[in-house]
Design a protein around this motif. Structure first.
Motif, short mmCIF file in Angstrom:
data_model
loop_
_atom_site.label_atom_id
_atom_site.label_comp_id
_atom_site.label_asym_id
_atom_site.label_seq_id
_atom_site.Cartn_x
_atom_site.Cartn_y
_atom_site.Cartn_z
N ALA A 54 0.84 -1.21 0.00
CA ALA A 54 0.00 0.00 0.00
C ALA A 54 0.87 1.26 0.00
O ALA A 54 0.59 2.21 -0.73
N ILE A 55 1.93 1.27 0.79
CA ILE A 55 2.82 2.43 0.85
C ILE A 55 3.49 2.66 -0.49
O ILE A 55 3.51 3.79 -1.01
N VAL A 56 4.01 1.60 -1.09
CA VAL A 56 4.69 1.74 -2.39
C VAL A 56 3.72 2.21 -3.46
O VAL A 56 4.02 3.12 -4.24
N VAL A 57 2.53 1.62 -3.48
CA VAL A 57 1.54 1.99 -4.49
C VAL A 57 1.08 3.44 -4.29
O VAL A 57 1.02 4.21 -5.25
N GLU A 58 0.79 3.80 -3.06
CA GLU A 58 0.25 5.13 -2.81
C GLU A 58 1.30 6.23 -2.98
O GLU A 58 1.05 7.22 -3.66
N VAL A 59 2.47 6.06 -2.39
CA VAL A 59 3.51 7.09 -2.51
C VAL A 59 4.11 7.08 -3.91
O VAL A 59 4.17 8.11 -4.59
N GLY A 60 4.55 5.92 -4.36
CA GLY A 60 5.16 5.83 -5.69
C GLY A 60 4.18 6.17 -6.80
O GLY A 60 4.51 6.90 -7.74
N GLY A 61 2.96 5.66 -6.68
CA GLY A 61 1.94 5.94 -7.68
C GLY A 61 1.59 7.41 -7.74
O GLY A 61 1.47 8.00 -8.81
N ALA A 62 1.44 8.03 -6.57
CA ALA A 62 1.10 9.46 -6.54
C ALA A 62 2.20 10.30 -7.18
O ALA A 62 1.92 11.21 -7.97
N LEU A 63 3.45 10.01 -6.84
CA LEU A 63 4.55 10.78 -7.42
C LEU A 63 4.64 10.59 -8.93
O LEU A 63 4.88 11.55 -9.67
N ALA A 64 4.42 9.35 -9.39
CA ALA A 64 4.44 9.09 -10.83
C ALA A 64 3.30 9.82 -11.55
O ALA A 64 3.50 10.38 -12.63
N ILE A 65 2.13 9.83 -10.94
CA ILE A 65 0.97 10.52 -11.54
C ILE A 65 1.23 12.02 -11.60
O ILE A 65 0.96 12.67 -12.62
N ILE A 66 1.75 12.60 -10.52
CA ILE A 66 2.04 14.03 -10.52
C ILE A 66 3.03 14.37 -11.63
O ILE A 66 2.83 15.33 -12.39
N ALA A 67 4.08 13.57 -11.75
CA ALA A 67 5.10 13.83 -12.78
C ALA A 67 4.60 13.48 -14.18
O ALA A 67 5.14 13.98 -15.17
N GLY A 68 3.60 12.64 -14.27
CA GLY A 68 3.16 12.17 -15.57
C GLY A 68 4.12 11.15 -16.14
O GLY A 68 4.40 11.14 -17.34
#
Length: 136
Positions: A54-68
Motif C-alpha cells: 500500500a505504501i509503495v503503491v500510494e507514494v510511488g503511484g502518486a509521485l508518478a501521476i504528478i510527474a506524468g
C-alpha cells in the motif's frame, strides 16, 4: 474554448488525484504498526506485506501521476488498487446500520476515483508530463 487549457486541466487532474494518495501513503509509513493492525483487522493475510504494498503503491503511484511518468500504466494500477481497497475496507453491505452511510460514501468515493484514473489511462497525462517529453 476550454480545449486551449487542456494541458493545465490534465496537470490539475493528476495533482488532485495524487493528493489523496501521497499523504495517505506517508501516514501509512509513519504509522506502520497502526496500518498493519488495520489491514489485519479486516482479515487479510500478511498484513505487513500488505502495508508495504500500500505504501509503495500510494507514494510511488502518486509521485508518478504528478510527474506524468508511465501515467497510463500507473493510473490503471491505481484504479485497480482503489477498487480492491474499497471492496475490503468499505464493506457498507456488511456493517451495522449506523455505519452504512459513511462506508457507502467511502466505497463509492473509491469507485469515482477509479473512474478518474481510468480517464488518465484512456487519454494520458497531457502535454505537461514526463511521458509527453519522452514522446510516449
Amino acid at each position: 474554448m476550454l480545449s486551449k487549457f487542456e494541458s493545465q486541466f490534465a496537470l490539475a487532474a493528476r495533482v488532485l488525484l495524487a493528493l489523496l494518495f501521497l499523504p495517505a501513503g506517508i501516514s501509512k509509513l509513519t504509522g506502520f504498526a497502526g496500518t498493519v493492525g488495520y489491514i489485519g483487522s479486516v482479515g487479510l493475510p500478511f498484513p505487513e506485506l500488505g502495508a508495504v504494498i500500500a505504501i509503495v503503491v500510494e507514494v510511488g503511484g502518486a509521485l508518478a501521476i504528478i510527474a506524468g511518468f508511465k501515467t497510463r500504466w500507473v493510473a490503471l494500477g491505481l484504479a485497480v488498487f482503489t477498487v480492491i481497497t474499497g471492496l475490503f475496507f468499505h464493506k457498507f453491505w456488511a456493517v451495522p446500520a449506523d455505519q452504512v452511510m459513511v462506508q457507502q460514501i467511502m466505497f463509492f468515493k473509491n469507485v469515482a476515483i477509479a473512474g478518474g484514473f481510468l480517464m488518465l489511462t484512456a487519454f494520458g497525462p497531457g502535454a505537461w508530463s514526463v511521458d509527453a517529453k519522452r514522446g510516449e
